[in-house]
Design an enzyme around this catalytic site. Structure first.
Site, PDB file in Angstrom:
ATOM      1  N   LYS A  11     -15.911  24.335  -7.529  1.00 20.40           N
ATOM      2  CA  LYS A  11     -16.774  24.039  -8.688  1.00 20.40           C
ATOM      3  C   LYS A  11     -18.074  23.354  -8.224  1.00 20.40           C
ATOM      4  CE  LYS A  11     -12.735  24.015 -11.619  1.00 20.40           C
ATOM      5  NZ  LYS A  11     -12.080  23.592 -12.831  1.00 20.40           N
ATOM      6  N   GLU A 169      -5.938  31.100 -16.790  1.00 22.60           N
ATOM      7  CA  GLU A 169      -6.190  29.661 -16.739  1.00 22.60           C
ATOM      8  C   GLU A 169      -6.276  29.121 -18.165  1.00 22.60           C
ATOM      9  OE1 GLU A 169      -8.181  28.304 -12.876  1.00 22.60           O
ATOM     10  OE2 GLU A 169      -9.772  29.195 -14.051  1.00 22.60           O
ATOM     11  N   GLY A 175      -8.225  20.764 -15.190  1.00 24.26           N
ATOM     12  CA  GLY A 175      -8.772  19.447 -14.910  1.00 24.26           C
ATOM     13  C   GLY A 175      -8.172  18.334 -15.756  1.00 24.26           C
TER      14      GLY A 175
HETATM   15  P1  13P Z   1      -8.022  22.267 -11.814  1.00 28.84           P
HETATM   16  O1  13P Z   1      -7.048  22.743 -10.747  1.00 28.84           O
HETATM   17  O2  13P Z   1      -8.893  21.148 -11.361  1.00 28.84           O
HETATM   18  O3  13P Z   1      -7.326  22.025 -13.104  1.00 28.84           O
HETATM   19  O4  13P Z   1      -9.021  23.497 -12.069  1.00 28.84           O
HETATM   20  C1  13P Z   1      -8.512  24.744 -12.311  1.00 28.84           C
HETATM   21  C2  13P Z   1      -9.620  25.732 -12.289  1.00 28.84           C
HETATM   22  O5  13P Z   1     -10.426  25.779 -13.189  1.00 28.84           O
HETATM   23  C3  13P Z   1      -9.728  26.615 -11.132  1.00 28.84           C
HETATM   24  O6  13P Z   1     -10.673  27.607 -11.325  1.00 28.84           O
END
Ligand code: 13P
Length: 259
Positions: A11, A169, A175
């Site tokens: 990210k 997802e 997150g």
């Molecule tokens: P997290 O693993 O931080 O929850 O993020 C997941 C994600 O959006 C991966 O693309």
């Protein structure tokens, strides 16, 4: 069995120093991992892609971009083309990540153009889908995922579908530390596979890899990977720590060994 896939989405994190440090640690550890019955790719911020790619060179870890633009070139200020990404060694790109859908405002129509252009240009797209918390609470998960998949893949032939990876997802799990239970993940993955079987054919649906993403951590990766239709994971936060990411890779290798 298809080769499992572990993706690390960095990210908008890291800087010049920490991205190189992370890449170096992953490269040296991955070179030593026996077997490598797994595909691993990392998705750093655009500005570090080239340097991270160099650090990963020869390690067996692939490089991917967090987004892409569908036009080949021209007056599209701020955008990055598929050929630019290919040029610096990218093989994958995320399309329609939930943060791009819900924070930046990308539509299914735009995401469809990205998926289609990526395949034509030689990048393998990871089409991300998933419902918001209120949509899950209203029992609309299947409806939302159906729309995102039907529109995201609209017009794509079965032959081209073979280049696509799907990532489920759930937005409420990203997150937040709130992971979908393995059963919740399996239910939606199974639903997606059946949907693809109706849209294409059973063979294509069986062959496609469906990753789970949303608070995947070292302590829950194995359980998630134990589910029949979970073919890999898309990891956010935990992919920023080399040790955590490596534990997740090992869990995936243990649970899904291709024959
Ligand atoms: P997290 O693993 O931080 O929850 O993020 C997941 C994600 O959006 C991966 O693309």
């Amino acid at each position: 069995m298809k080769k499992p896939f572990v993706a690390g989405n960095w990210k908008m994190n890291t800087n010049g120093h920490t991205s190189m440090d992370l890449a170096d640690r992953l490269a040296s550890a991955f070179t030593e991992l026996a077997g490598r019955n797994v595909t691993v790719a990392v998705f750093p911020p655009f500005v570090y892609l080239q340097a991270v790619g160099k650090a990963l060179n020869g390690s067996g870890i692939a490089l991917g971009a967090q987004d892409v633009y569908f036009e080949p070139d021209g007056a599209f200020t701020g955008e990055i083309s598929i050929s630019m990404l290919r040029d610096i060694g990218c093989n994958y790109c995320l399309c329609g990540h939930s943060e791009r859908r819900h924070v930046i405002g990308e539509t299914d129509g735009l995401i469809r153009k990205k998926v289609s252009a990526a395949i034509s240009g030689g990048l393998l797209p990871i089409l991300c889908v998933g419902e918001l918390l209120e949509e899950r609470k209203a029992s609309r998960t299947n409806e939302v995922v159906t729309r995102q998949i039907k529109e995201g893949l609209s017009g794509l032939s079965a032959e081209k579908l073979a280049a696509v990876i799907i990532a489920y997802e759930p937005v409420w799990a990203i997150g937040t530390g709130l992971t979908a239970t393995p059963q919740q993940a399996q239910e939606v993955h199974d639903f997606i596979r059946k949907l693809l079987s109706q849209m294409y054919n059973q063979r294509s649906a069986e062959d496609i890899r469906i990753l789970y993403g949303g608070s995947v951590k070292p302590d829950n990766a194995a359980e998630l990977m134990g589910q029949k239709d979970v073919d890999g994971v898309l990891v956010g936060g935990a992919s920023l720590k080399a040790n955590d990411f490596l534990v997740i890779i090992r869990a995936v290798m243990r649970f899904k060994m291709p024959v």
